[in-house]
Design a protein around this motif. Structure first.
Motif, PDB file in Angstrom:
ATOM      1  N   PRO A 128       0.817  -1.222   0.000  1.00  0.00           N
ATOM      2  CA  PRO A 128       0.000   0.000   0.000  1.00  0.00           C
ATOM      3  C   PRO A 128       0.846   1.266   0.000  1.00  0.00           C
ATOM      4  O   PRO A 128       1.699   1.471   0.860  1.00  0.00           O
ATOM      5  CB  PRO A 128      -0.806  -0.129   1.292  1.00  0.00           C
ATOM      6  CG  PRO A 128       0.063  -0.961   2.195  1.00  0.00           C
ATOM      7  CD  PRO A 128       0.804  -1.910   1.301  1.00  0.00           C
ATOM      8  N   ILE A 129       0.587   2.110  -1.000  1.00  0.00           N
ATOM      9  CA  ILE A 129       1.288   3.391  -1.126  1.00  0.00           C
ATOM     10  C   ILE A 129       0.258   4.502  -0.961  1.00  0.00           C
ATOM     11  O   ILE A 129      -0.707   4.590  -1.720  1.00  0.00           O
ATOM     12  CB  ILE A 129       1.966   3.517  -2.505  1.00  0.00           C
ATOM     13  CG1 ILE A 129       2.963   2.379  -2.729  1.00  0.00           C
ATOM     14  CG2 ILE A 129       2.635   4.878  -2.637  1.00  0.00           C
ATOM     15  CD1 ILE A 129       4.148   2.410  -1.814  1.00  0.00           C
ATOM     16  N   TYR A 130       0.469   5.371   0.037  1.00  0.00           N
ATOM     17  CA  TYR A 130      -0.446   6.486   0.258  1.00  0.00           C
ATOM     18  C   TYR A 130      -0.379   7.486  -0.890  1.00  0.00           C
ATOM     19  O   TYR A 130       0.719   7.909  -1.303  1.00  0.00           O
ATOM     20  CB  TYR A 130      -0.110   7.213   1.546  1.00  0.00           C
ATOM     21  CG  TYR A 130      -0.536   6.520   2.820  1.00  0.00           C
ATOM     22  CD1 TYR A 130      -1.732   5.826   2.908  1.00  0.00           C
ATOM     23  CD2 TYR A 130       0.263   6.591   3.960  1.00  0.00           C
ATOM     24  CE1 TYR A 130      -2.122   5.212   4.078  1.00  0.00           C
ATOM     25  CE2 TYR A 130      -0.122   5.980   5.144  1.00  0.00           C
ATOM     26  CZ  TYR A 130      -1.325   5.290   5.195  1.00  0.00           C
ATOM     27  OH  TYR A 130      -1.708   4.686   6.351  1.00  0.00           O
ATOM     28  N   GLY A 131      -1.551   7.897  -1.393  1.00  0.00           N
ATOM     29  CA  GLY A 131      -1.601   8.944  -2.415  1.00  0.00           C
ATOM     30  C   GLY A 131      -0.801   8.578  -3.640  1.00  0.00           C
ATOM     31  O   GLY A 131      -0.932   7.488  -4.199  1.00  0.00           O
ATOM     32  N   ASP A 132       0.089   9.505  -4.073  1.00  0.00           N
ATOM     33  CA  ASP A 132       0.916   9.246  -5.253  1.00  0.00           C
ATOM     34  C   ASP A 132       2.305   8.709  -4.888  1.00  0.00           C
ATOM     35  O   ASP A 132       3.141   8.479  -5.778  1.00  0.00           O
ATOM     36  CB  ASP A 132       1.055  10.507  -6.112  1.00  0.00           C
ATOM     37  CG  ASP A 132       1.710  11.670  -5.351  1.00  0.00           C
ATOM     38  OD1 ASP A 132       2.134  11.476  -4.195  1.00  0.00           O
ATOM     39  OD2 ASP A 132       1.776  12.776  -5.922  1.00  0.00           O
ATOM     40  N   GLY A 133       2.568   8.537  -3.593  1.00  0.00           N
ATOM     41  CA  GLY A 133       3.847   7.977  -3.160  1.00  0.00           C
ATOM     42  C   GLY A 133       5.013   8.931  -3.245  1.00  0.00           C
ATOM     43  O   GLY A 133       6.168   8.525  -3.084  1.00  0.00           O
ATOM     44  N   GLN A 134       4.752  10.222  -3.453  1.00  0.00           N
ATOM     45  CA  GLN A 134       5.830  11.197  -3.627  1.00  0.00           C
ATOM     46  C   GLN A 134       6.200  11.921  -2.332  1.00  0.00           C
ATOM     47  O   GLN A 134       6.939  12.912  -2.364  1.00  0.00           O
ATOM     48  CB  GLN A 134       5.448  12.202  -4.714  1.00  0.00           C
ATOM     49  CG  GLN A 134       5.341  11.581  -6.102  1.00  0.00           C
ATOM     50  CD  GLN A 134       6.607  10.826  -6.498  1.00  0.00           C
ATOM     51  OE1 GLN A 134       7.702  11.380  -6.473  1.00  0.00           O
ATOM     52  NE2 GLN A 134       6.442   9.553  -6.846  1.00  0.00           N
ATOM     53  N   GLN A 135       5.681  11.449  -1.202  1.00  0.00           N
ATOM     54  CA  GLN A 135       6.085  12.034   0.072  1.00  0.00           C
ATOM     55  C   GLN A 135       7.567  11.682   0.323  1.00  0.00           C
ATOM     56  O   GLN A 135       7.968  10.519   0.246  1.00  0.00           O
ATOM     57  CB  GLN A 135       5.224  11.480   1.223  1.00  0.00           C
ATOM     58  CG  GLN A 135       3.733  11.639   1.023  1.00  0.00           C
ATOM     59  CD  GLN A 135       3.102  10.487   0.251  1.00  0.00           C
ATOM     60  OE1 GLN A 135       3.781   9.561  -0.159  1.00  0.00           O
ATOM     61  NE2 GLN A 135       1.794  10.560   0.060  1.00  0.00           N
ATOM     62  N   TRP A 156      21.126  11.865   5.451  1.00  0.00           N
ATOM     63  CA  TRP A 156      21.456  12.502   4.174  1.00  0.00           C
ATOM     64  C   TRP A 156      20.957  11.636   3.009  1.00  0.00           C
ATOM     65  O   TRP A 156      21.637  11.470   2.002  1.00  0.00           O
ATOM     66  CB  TRP A 156      22.957  12.761   4.042  1.00  0.00           C
ATOM     67  CG  TRP A 156      23.529  13.656   5.101  1.00  0.00           C
ATOM     68  CD1 TRP A 156      24.302  13.285   6.157  1.00  0.00           C
ATOM     69  CD2 TRP A 156      23.396  15.088   5.211  1.00  0.00           C
ATOM     70  NE1 TRP A 156      24.662  14.378   6.917  1.00  0.00           N
ATOM     71  CE2 TRP A 156      24.116  15.498   6.367  1.00  0.00           C
ATOM     72  CE3 TRP A 156      22.730  16.061   4.458  1.00  0.00           C
ATOM     73  CZ2 TRP A 156      24.188  16.824   6.771  1.00  0.00           C
ATOM     74  CZ3 TRP A 156      22.807  17.383   4.866  1.00  0.00           C
ATOM     75  CH2 TRP A 156      23.530  17.745   6.005  1.00  0.00           C
ATOM     76  N   ASN A 157      19.772  11.071   3.179  1.00  0.00           N
ATOM     77  CA  ASN A 157      19.209  10.172   2.173  1.00  0.00           C
ATOM     78  C   ASN A 157      17.737  10.504   1.943  1.00  0.00           C
ATOM     79  O   ASN A 157      16.851   9.801   2.433  1.00  0.00           O
ATOM     80  CB  ASN A 157      19.320   8.711   2.633  1.00  0.00           C
ATOM     81  CG  ASN A 157      20.728   8.167   2.588  1.00  0.00           C
ATOM     82  OD1 ASN A 157      21.381   8.206   1.558  1.00  0.00           O
ATOM     83  ND2 ASN A 157      21.208   7.673   3.721  1.00  0.00           N
ATOM     84  N   GLU A 158      17.459  11.561   1.202  1.00  0.00           N
ATOM     85  CA  GLU A 158      16.066  11.910   0.909  1.00  0.00           C
ATOM     86  C   GLU A 158      15.550  11.043  -0.245  1.00  0.00           C
ATOM     87  O   GLU A 158      16.161  10.991  -1.320  1.00  0.00           O
ATOM     88  CB  GLU A 158      15.954  13.381   0.514  1.00  0.00           C
ATOM     89  CG  GLU A 158      16.117  14.343   1.670  1.00  0.00           C
ATOM     90  CD  GLU A 158      15.779  15.764   1.255  1.00  0.00           C
ATOM     91  OE1 GLU A 158      14.643  15.989   0.791  1.00  0.00           O
ATOM     92  OE2 GLU A 158      16.661  16.636   1.384  1.00  0.00           O
ATOM     93  N   LYS A 159      14.426  10.365   0.003  1.00  0.00           N
ATOM     94  CA  LYS A 159      13.836   9.494  -1.001  1.00  0.00           C
ATOM     95  C   LYS A 159      12.315   9.595  -0.945  1.00  0.00           C
ATOM     96  O   LYS A 159      11.736   9.553   0.150  1.00  0.00           O
ATOM     97  CB  LYS A 159      14.211   8.029  -0.748  1.00  0.00           C
ATOM     98  CG  LYS A 159      15.702   7.730  -0.684  1.00  0.00           C
ATOM     99  CD  LYS A 159      16.324   7.706  -2.053  1.00  0.00           C
ATOM    100  CE  LYS A 159      17.812   7.364  -1.950  1.00  0.00           C
ATOM    101  NZ  LYS A 159      18.459   7.406  -3.279  1.00  0.00           N
ATOM    102  N   PRO A 160      11.631   9.660  -2.109  1.00  0.00           N
ATOM    103  CA  PRO A 160      10.170   9.524  -2.102  1.00  0.00           C
ATOM    104  C   PRO A 160       9.779   8.112  -1.666  1.00  0.00           C
ATOM    105  O   PRO A 160      10.485   7.135  -1.963  1.00  0.00           O
ATOM    106  CB  PRO A 160       9.783   9.782  -3.562  1.00  0.00           C
ATOM    107  CG  PRO A 160      10.958  10.459  -4.178  1.00  0.00           C
ATOM    108  CD  PRO A 160      12.154   9.951  -3.453  1.00  0.00           C
ATOM    109  N   ASN A 161       8.657   7.990  -0.977  1.00  0.00           N
ATOM    110  CA  ASN A 161       8.214   6.686  -0.499  1.00  0.00           C
ATOM    111  C   ASN A 161       8.122   5.662  -1.626  1.00  0.00           C
ATOM    112  O   ASN A 161       8.478   4.487  -1.446  1.00  0.00           O
ATOM    113  CB  ASN A 161       6.857   6.816   0.197  1.00  0.00           C
ATOM    114  CG  ASN A 161       6.956   7.486   1.550  1.00  0.00           C
ATOM    115  OD1 ASN A 161       8.042   7.605   2.113  1.00  0.00           O
ATOM    116  ND2 ASN A 161       5.829   7.932   2.074  1.00  0.00           N
ATOM    117  N   LEU A 162       7.628   6.070  -2.794  1.00  0.00           N
ATOM    118  CA  LEU A 162       7.492   5.142  -3.908  1.00  0.00           C
ATOM    119  C   LEU A 162       8.848   4.604  -4.346  1.00  0.00           C
ATOM    120  O   LEU A 162       8.985   3.407  -4.653  1.00  0.00           O
ATOM    121  CB  LEU A 162       6.782   5.836  -5.081  1.00  0.00           C
ATOM    122  CG  LEU A 162       6.494   4.966  -6.308  1.00  0.00           C
ATOM    123  CD1 LEU A 162       5.640   3.756  -5.936  1.00  0.00           C
ATOM    124  CD2 LEU A 162       5.812   5.800  -7.395  1.00  0.00           C
TER     125      LEU A 162
END
Length: 355
Positions: A214-221, A253-259
């Motif tokens: 399950p991915i909330y919304g568009d997964g771009q958080q 130091w690892n920013e990643k979108p949830n998707l």
């Protein structure tokens, strides 16, 4: 002398206890009330360790805490105890208020009374280290600079609001009473012993069981991902050398979108344990209705911690996520034991209506 770790059977707390005793002969008094996410199986390797003393109890039990502090001549308290899941805080905020605010208050009161009666070097050396979250700072837009220690607090969920309140209490006990405190605010942790209600372990578990991811919304958080053992090393560093009354942000130091995170772990699973039908695990990704008030982006600026104390993470996201997937594949018995009927009921409650 010894240290008192609260919440030491939970995800981050248990990793801290294990790492501490692997590197130090100083005993750990481990206080945990063993709520749903507290699990003694995390500490199974310490069953006969003379330096690990486990006590089941609540940080809100001032008499119990006072007794432990005095009996074991505690020289530092590290407060990991917290209710920590945003989704659970939305459906049931009361527990978060009780544990994260009221519980922290009672813990501070007991520690203040203990510290005030210490003498000489014991009083000078005492520390209270409060482990908190980057979520107290609110949400960022994609182009905003990462959270620094001077960002104002703008919590957006009952969970983050309760942690913000606890941070304020810790600060107040330093400025009002002189209690020697330190606070750390960390980004999203991942790694061994992570209770599978959170994104990474949930998706690993669901993938292996042929269930939707399950991915909330568009997964771009976007989140900043911090390997839990790096977090533990940062806490040890702050405890040893942090300036009293200061806050230190801890990030990977690892920013990643949830998707992207889910696609990465799917690719690792495709390599390490392919599906029997040959299909990629990413085919199980399912988009569900977003949760209320979902923050867009968290990002931690950990420059202060590196500048003042020389700490930086040892793991990249790529190395840490591979170690995490490998751990879950090797520890399916642990996963099976923590995913009880109550856990499955909560999953259905939280995700069933979002499909």
């Amino acid at each position: 002398m010894s240290i008192l770790v609260t919440g030491g059977a939970g995800f981050i707390g248990s990793n801290f206890v294990l790492d501490w005793l692997a590197q130090s002969d100083e005993p750990v008094i481990n206080l945990d009330k063993l709520s749903y996410a507290g699990n003694l199986e995390n500490l199974a390797s310490l069953k006969d360790h003379p330096g690990h003393i486990f006590v089941q109890g609540d940080i809100g039990d001032a008499e119990l805490v006072a007794g432990l502090l005095a009996k074991h001549q505690v020289r530092a308290v590290l407060n990991f105890a917290a209710e920590s899941h945003v989704d659970r805080s939305i459906t049931g905020p009361g527990e978060f208020i009780q544990t994260n605010i009221v519980g922290t208050f009672h813990l501070l009161e007991a520690c203040k009374a203990y510290w005030q009666q210490l003498q000489g070097e014991a009083k000078t050396a005492f520390r209270f280290l409060h482990v908190s979250t980057d979520e107290v700072y609110g949400s960022l837009e994609k182009t905003d600079p990462a959270f620094s220690e001077t960002n104002r607090y703008e919590p957006n969920s009952p969970y983050s609001a309760s942690k913000a309140a606890s941070d304020h209490l810790v600060r107040a006990y330093h400025h009002t009473y002189g209690l020697p405190v330190l606070t750390t605010n960390c980004s999203n942790n991942y790694g061994p012993f992570h209770f599978p209600e959170k994104l990474i372990p949930l998706c690993i578990l669901n993938a292996l069981n042929g269930k939707p991811l399950p991915i909330y919304g568009d997964g771009q958080q976007i989140r900043d991902w911090l390997y839990v053992k790096d977090h533990c090393s940062a806490i040890r560093t702050v405890l040893a050398g942090g300036r009293l009354g200061e806050t230190y942000n801890v990030g990977g130091w690892n920013e990643k979108p949830n998707l992207d995170v889910v696609r990465t772990l799917c690719a690792i699973l495709d390599e390490l344990q392919p599906r029997a039908d040959g299909q990629p695990y990413s085919s199980q990704i399912t988009y569900v209705t977003d949760r209320p008030g979902h923050d867009k982006r968290y990002a931690i600026d950990a420059t202060k911690l590196e500048r003042e104390l020389g700490w930086k993470p040892a793991e990249t996201f790529e190395t840490g996520i591979r170690k995490t997937v490998e751990w879950y594949l090797a520890n399916q018995a642990w996963v099976g034991n923590v995913t009880s009927g109550a856990y499955r009921e909560w999953l259905e409650h939280n995700y069933g209506a979002r499909a």
